[in-house]
Design a protein around this motif. Structure first.
Motif, PDB file in Angstrom:
ATOM      1  N   MET A 165     -26.445  10.926  -8.105  1.00  0.00           N
ATOM      2  CA  MET A 165     -25.665  11.377  -6.998  1.00  0.00           C
ATOM      3  C   MET A 165     -24.839  10.106  -6.271  1.00  0.00           C
ATOM      4  O   MET A 165     -23.797  10.280  -5.571  1.00  0.00           O
ATOM      5  CB  MET A 165     -26.580  11.522  -5.876  1.00  0.00           C
ATOM      6  CG  MET A 165     -27.497  12.951  -6.360  1.00  0.00           C
ATOM      7  SD  MET A 165     -26.463  14.487  -6.435  1.00  0.00           S
ATOM      8  CE  MET A 165     -25.813  14.910  -5.049  1.00  0.00           C
ATOM      9  N   ILE A 166     -25.106   8.850  -6.660  1.00  0.00           N
ATOM     10  CA  ILE A 166     -24.455   7.662  -6.228  1.00  0.00           C
ATOM     11  C   ILE A 166     -23.643   7.002  -7.399  1.00  0.00           C
ATOM     12  O   ILE A 166     -23.175   5.663  -6.722  1.00  0.00           O
ATOM     13  CB  ILE A 166     -25.605   6.896  -5.432  1.00  0.00           C
ATOM     14  CG1 ILE A 166     -26.542   6.729  -6.312  1.00  0.00           C
ATOM     15  CG2 ILE A 166     -26.136   7.674  -4.301  1.00  0.00           C
ATOM     16  CD1 ILE A 166     -27.684   5.424  -5.790  1.00  0.00           C
ATOM     17  N   ASP A 167     -23.657   7.537  -8.367  1.00  0.00           N
ATOM     18  CA  ASP A 167     -23.052   6.485  -9.367  1.00  0.00           C
ATOM     19  C   ASP A 167     -21.621   6.442  -9.345  1.00  0.00           C
ATOM     20  O   ASP A 167     -20.921   5.947 -10.291  1.00  0.00           O
ATOM     21  CB  ASP A 167     -23.718   6.926 -11.047  1.00  0.00           C
ATOM     22  CG  ASP A 167     -23.082   8.104 -11.143  1.00  0.00           C
ATOM     23  OD1 ASP A 167     -22.564   8.936 -10.397  1.00  0.00           O
ATOM     24  OD2 ASP A 167     -23.614   8.736 -12.321  1.00  0.00           O
ATOM     25  N   GLU A 168     -20.671   7.188  -8.482  1.00  0.00           N
ATOM     26  CA  GLU A 168     -19.526   7.019  -8.572  1.00  0.00           C
ATOM     27  C   GLU A 168     -18.646   7.794  -9.511  1.00  0.00           C
ATOM     28  O   GLU A 168     -17.416   8.000  -9.667  1.00  0.00           O
ATOM     29  CB  GLU A 168     -18.804   5.841  -8.283  1.00  0.00           C
ATOM     30  CG  GLU A 168     -19.331   4.726  -7.250  1.00  0.00           C
ATOM     31  CD  GLU A 168     -18.819   5.315  -5.849  1.00  0.00           C
ATOM     32  OE1 GLU A 168     -17.604   5.857  -5.731  1.00  0.00           O
ATOM     33  OE2 GLU A 168     -19.636   5.071  -4.809  1.00  0.00           O
ATOM     34  N   LYS A 169     -19.462   8.648 -10.363  1.00  0.00           N
ATOM     35  CA  LYS A 169     -18.810   9.362 -11.460  1.00  0.00           C
ATOM     36  C   LYS A 169     -18.900  10.819 -10.898  1.00  0.00           C
ATOM     37  O   LYS A 169     -19.809  11.489 -10.166  1.00  0.00           O
ATOM     38  CB  LYS A 169     -19.547   9.345 -12.723  1.00  0.00           C
ATOM     39  CG  LYS A 169     -19.920   7.952 -13.321  1.00  0.00           C
ATOM     40  CD  LYS A 169     -20.544   7.965 -14.537  1.00  0.00           C
ATOM     41  CE  LYS A 169     -20.671   6.574 -15.223  1.00  0.00           C
ATOM     42  NZ  LYS A 169     -21.812   6.582 -16.190  1.00  0.00           N
ATOM     43  N   ASP A 170     -17.944  11.589 -11.244  1.00  0.00           N
ATOM     44  CA  ASP A 170     -17.837  13.142 -11.047  1.00  0.00           C
ATOM     45  C   ASP A 170     -18.406  13.823 -12.173  1.00  0.00           C
ATOM     46  O   ASP A 170     -17.681  14.347 -13.088  1.00  0.00           O
ATOM     47  CB  ASP A 170     -16.409  13.537 -10.881  1.00  0.00           C
ATOM     48  CG  ASP A 170     -15.905  12.941  -9.451  1.00  0.00           C
ATOM     49  OD1 ASP A 170     -16.633  12.800  -8.378  1.00  0.00           O
ATOM     50  OD2 ASP A 170     -14.656  13.009  -9.383  1.00  0.00           O
ATOM     51  N   GLU A 171     -19.801  14.208 -11.826  1.00  0.00           N
ATOM     52  CA  GLU A 171     -20.617  14.894 -12.904  1.00  0.00           C
ATOM     53  C   GLU A 171     -21.345  16.057 -12.094  1.00  0.00           C
ATOM     54  O   GLU A 171     -22.389  16.002 -11.680  1.00  0.00           O
ATOM     55  CB  GLU A 171     -21.684  14.253 -13.454  1.00  0.00           C
ATOM     56  CG  GLU A 171     -21.175  12.704 -14.308  1.00  0.00           C
ATOM     57  CD  GLU A 171     -22.379  12.071 -14.583  1.00  0.00           C
ATOM     58  OE1 GLU A 171     -22.305  11.592 -15.847  1.00  0.00           O
ATOM     59  OE2 GLU A 171     -23.160  11.630 -13.785  1.00  0.00           O
ATOM     60  N   LEU A 172     -20.242  16.917 -11.565  1.00  0.00           N
ATOM     61  CA  LEU A 172     -20.562  17.944 -10.878  1.00  0.00           C
ATOM     62  C   LEU A 172     -21.787  18.960 -11.408  1.00  0.00           C
ATOM     63  O   LEU A 172     -22.525  19.295 -10.480  1.00  0.00           O
ATOM     64  CB  LEU A 172     -19.044  19.020 -10.592  1.00  0.00           C
ATOM     65  CG  LEU A 172     -18.256  18.297  -9.936  1.00  0.00           C
ATOM     66  CD1 LEU A 172     -16.999  19.061  -9.900  1.00  0.00           C
ATOM     67  CD2 LEU A 172     -18.357  17.550  -8.590  1.00  0.00           C
ATOM     68  N   ASP A 173     -21.762  19.222 -12.659  1.00  0.00           N
ATOM     69  CA  ASP A 173     -22.811  20.021 -13.195  1.00  0.00           C
ATOM     70  C   ASP A 173     -24.260  19.326 -12.885  1.00  0.00           C
ATOM     71  O   ASP A 173     -25.130  19.955 -12.555  1.00  0.00           O
ATOM     72  CB  ASP A 173     -22.634  20.369 -14.729  1.00  0.00           C
ATOM     73  CG  ASP A 173     -21.507  21.307 -14.890  1.00  0.00           C
ATOM     74  OD1 ASP A 173     -20.996  22.116 -13.782  1.00  0.00           O
ATOM     75  OD2 ASP A 173     -21.220  21.447 -16.050  1.00  0.00           O
ATOM     76  N   LEU A 174     -24.216  18.100 -13.383  1.00  0.00           N
ATOM     77  CA  LEU A 174     -25.666  17.155 -13.038  1.00  0.00           C
ATOM     78  C   LEU A 174     -25.804  16.938 -11.589  1.00  0.00           C
ATOM     79  O   LEU A 174     -27.086  17.078 -11.185  1.00  0.00           O
ATOM     80  CB  LEU A 174     -25.201  15.681 -13.828  1.00  0.00           C
ATOM     81  CG  LEU A 174     -25.526  15.925 -15.335  1.00  0.00           C
ATOM     82  CD1 LEU A 174     -25.179  14.395 -15.620  1.00  0.00           C
ATOM     83  CD2 LEU A 174     -26.629  16.446 -15.778  1.00  0.00           C
ATOM     84  N   GLU A 175     -24.716  16.895 -10.794  1.00  0.00           N
ATOM     85  CA  GLU A 175     -25.149  16.833  -9.443  1.00  0.00           C
ATOM     86  C   GLU A 175     -25.725  18.154  -8.608  1.00  0.00           C
ATOM     87  O   GLU A 175     -26.678  18.152  -8.021  1.00  0.00           O
ATOM     88  CB  GLU A 175     -24.008  16.510  -8.629  1.00  0.00           C
ATOM     89  CG  GLU A 175     -23.449  14.827  -9.012  1.00  0.00           C
ATOM     90  CD  GLU A 175     -22.081  14.426  -8.068  1.00  0.00           C
ATOM     91  OE1 GLU A 175     -21.800  15.078  -7.392  1.00  0.00           O
ATOM     92  OE2 GLU A 175     -21.557  13.555  -8.749  1.00  0.00           O
TER      93      GLU A 175
END
Length: 147
Positions: A91-101
């Motif tokens: 949630m905080i890694d600045e990557k857009d991993e919408l499915d994982l989030e």
């Protein structure tokens, strides 16, 4: 009565810091409950002679079994919450991993329901156990007063 997901999606708006705070609170409460369970086990062991009386043995056995079950459940729940907390990086890694989030939020929602149900069930058990032991102690005290 189990608390179930009513379809509200407020969890999607909770920020990672709040999720972290909630998981810390859960872990704190669960560790306190583990201490309480040790105390309840002490009560049961200390008053074993009163609790194995043939009139109350069946109820005592039922209470002990339920307490043992909650002790096993709490360890599993703590492990799930710690694993969930360790995954907060998604949630905080600045990557857009919408499915994982989304999966992380869904898991958080499941944990909300599971911990809420556990806390409610444990409080009910604790109340029953204290009432049961206090009733037995009152009867024992009355027997002593009559003798």
């Amino acid at each position: 009565m189990k608390i179930t997901d009513n379809g509200h999606r407020y969890i999607e708006w909770i920020n990672p810091e709040d999720m972290h705070e909630v998981t810390l609170m859960w872990l704190s409460e669960l560790n306190f409950i583990k201490d309480e369970q040790s105390f309840l086990n002490y009560l049961i062991k200390h008053y074993t002679l009163l609790l194995i009386d043939e009139k109350v043995f069946k109820k005592t056995k039922e209470m002990v079994n339920i307490l043992s079950k909650t002790e096993k459940e709490i360890d599993d729940l703590i492990a799930k919450i710690q694993k969930h907390q360790n995954g907060l990086e998604i949630m905080i890694d600045e990557k857009d991993e919408l499915d994982l989030e989304k999966q992380y939020r869904n898991k958080h929602r499941e944990l909300i329901l599971e911990t809420t149900n556990y806390f409610r069930d444990y409080r009910a058990l604790k109340t029953k156990l204290f009432d049961f032991i206090s009733t037995i102690l009152k009867k024992e005290k009355n027997k002593r007063l009559l003798n």
